[in-house]
Design an enzyme around this catalytic site. Structure first.
Site: not given
Ligand SMILES: *Cc1c(COP(=O)(O)O)cnc(C)c1O
Length: 463
Positions: A112
């Site tokens: 993120k």
């Molecule tokens: C947010 C997240 C996901 C999922 O990603 P999306 O874009 O919501 O599908 C998977 N793994 C981790 C570690 C995350 O923080």
């Protein structure tokens, strides 16, 4: 470049307005009116350039005149300057023709950061132009809140308040939110669970008097600018494995569908992607929808890969919009049906369109733990439980002739309990954050009460 809503009834916006708005007024999500393409020569030319230069070339065509070339370049440089790896998103080999794309070298150790760091910089540029200030309020079960705090800390035109459920996030996650010492950052521990935190944030957005008085803004995963930032690493990783001259496949640990939708955008821009595989844990609504055509939430089952524990996958609406031939009315009808009946069925044509672009698989908790242990034995590497879900699904869906890239979405040290349970080893934090546990914490405990939280925000925000 204009942006339209997936429900077809909101005004079209430029890139900067779509970014600052987040959710469209008709309840839909913004998508570009047309998807710009890169030619095979332009894609080949990404080979050997820095991550920042590749990001500039991929993102530039979506921005229109919202930002100047220099503003965009500066934002990208600042966004990735604090990453702990020169390649930003390096790939390592896992097995014959199977690779891991490491997306956890950012400040909060999860993918993120790629999007949040960039939109922090872009928000600041857009706001500073007309001296506007905003208040970002978000609820988090862990990863999103820490990424938002890291991205907005110290920015002059933004105050950020993150609500997390008291006592229910991991120590690493809590400390990432409570140790930044800038006075525009506020970690609020709510006396309740994640649903309470999320409900109070929703209440604030629906309380228009409060919303307008503090210029409330959100940065959740439906923000188009976040999706766009994630398109970049599909290009950089594919090119380093031979694209555009040979196709590659991707497997993506999926929750809210933002990350995998970015892969879909990369493909529509011209990147030759063979399979694009949705990997889910036991919360497998997307896998079920793809295989049965029915989208039916049935309650979150808490798992060891908590960032993928979802009921409703918000960005999936963007994929539905494409599958329905960009018919906003049809999408609005589906969402209405979901609200009224708790489920909807995709039409035969749309189901086929979805299966043409996405493949899918799900794995159990036991398979996830077994995968972490097996990867430790076969490569010496520790992987986080989300990444392990991706690896296990990738193995099921791998065509050995095509390179498979699985997205490693978080650092194993962010989820040490699951990793230790699987391997008996506790993963260590990277050196650059080894002092996380000795930094002083700053946190305010708040009751699960709307007006108490609103008053606190009014008092604390800068003017
Ligand atoms: C947010 C997240 C996901 C999922 O990603 P999306 O874009 O919501 O599908 C998977 N793994 C981790 C570690 C995350 O923080």
């Amino acid at each position: 470049m204009r942006y339209v809503s997936t429900r077809g009834a909101a005004p079209t916006l430029g890139f900067d307005e779509a970014m600052l708005t987040g959710l469209a007024r008709d309840g839909g999500l913004y998508v570009p009116e047309t998807v710009p393409t890169l030619s095979p020569d332009e894609i080949a030319a990404l080979s050997g350039v820095s991550y920042e230069e590749a990001a500039y070339r991929v993102i530039r065509p979506f921005i229109g005149d919202s930002f100047t070339d220099d503003e965009l370049r500066g934002a990208i440089e600042r966004a990735y300057a604090r990453f702990g790896h020169a390649a930003r998103a390096p790939i390592v080999q896992l097995a014959p023709n199977h690779f891991l794309l490491e997306l956890f070298h950012g400040p909060t150790l999860a993918f993120k950061d790629f999007a949040m760091q960039l939109i922090g910089q872009l928000f600041q540029i857009a706001l500073a132009r007309d001296g506007r200030r905003i208040t970002i309020v978000g609820a988090t079960s862990g990863d999103t809140g820490s990424a938002a705090i890291e991205a907005f800390r110290g920015l002059p035109n933004v105050d950020v308040f993150i609500l997390f459920p008291e006592g229910r996030v991991s120590d690493v996650q809590r400390r990432q939110m409570t140790t930044p010492d800038e006075d525009n950052v506020h970690a609020l521990a709510i006396q309740g669970d994640f649903d309470d935190a999320q409900a109070r944030v929703k209440d604030m957005f629906n309380h228009f008097e409060f919303r307008d008085s503090v210029n409330l803004a959100g940065v959740n995963s439906i923000n188009w600018a976040r999706v766009l930032a994630q398109v970049v690493y599909y290009f950089t990783s594919a090119v380093s494995l031979g694209a555009p001259h040979r196709p590659v496949s991707f497997t993506v640990p999926t929750g809210n569908f933002g990350d995998i939708y970015a892969g879909h955008v990369a493909r529509r821009m011209g990147l030759p992607i063979d399979r694009l595989v949705i990997a889910t844990n036991q919360n497998d609504i997307l896998h079920r929808c793809l295989t049965t055509g029915e989208y039916r939430p049935d309650g979150v089952k808490p798992s060891i890969s908590p960032s993928m524990d979802i009921q409703v996958s918000s960005n999936f609406e963007r994929a539905l919009f494409d599958a329905y031939g960009r018919d906003g009315k049809a999408v609005a009808q589906l969402m209405d049906e979901l609200k009224r009946n708790g489920a909807f069925s995709v039409s035969q044509g749309a189901g086929e369109a979805l299966r043409e672009v996405f493949d899918s698989g799900r794995v159990s908790e036991d398979q996830t733990l077994a995968t972490i242990a097996r990867i430790r034995r076969s490569t010496g590497q520790l992987v986080c439980p989300h990444t392990a879900v991706g690896i296990a699904v990738a193995e099921l869906r791998h065509d050995p002739a095509v390179p498979m890239i699985t997205l490693a979405t978080a650092h194993p040290a962010k989820f040490p309990d699951a990793v230790e349970q699987a391997t008996g080893e506790r993963p260590a934090l990277p050196d650059r954050m080894s002092d996380l546990f000795s930094r002083p914490e700053r946190v305010t405990s708040v009751p699960n009460d709307l007006s108490a939280i609103e008053n606190l925000i009014q008092q604390r925000r800068r003017r």
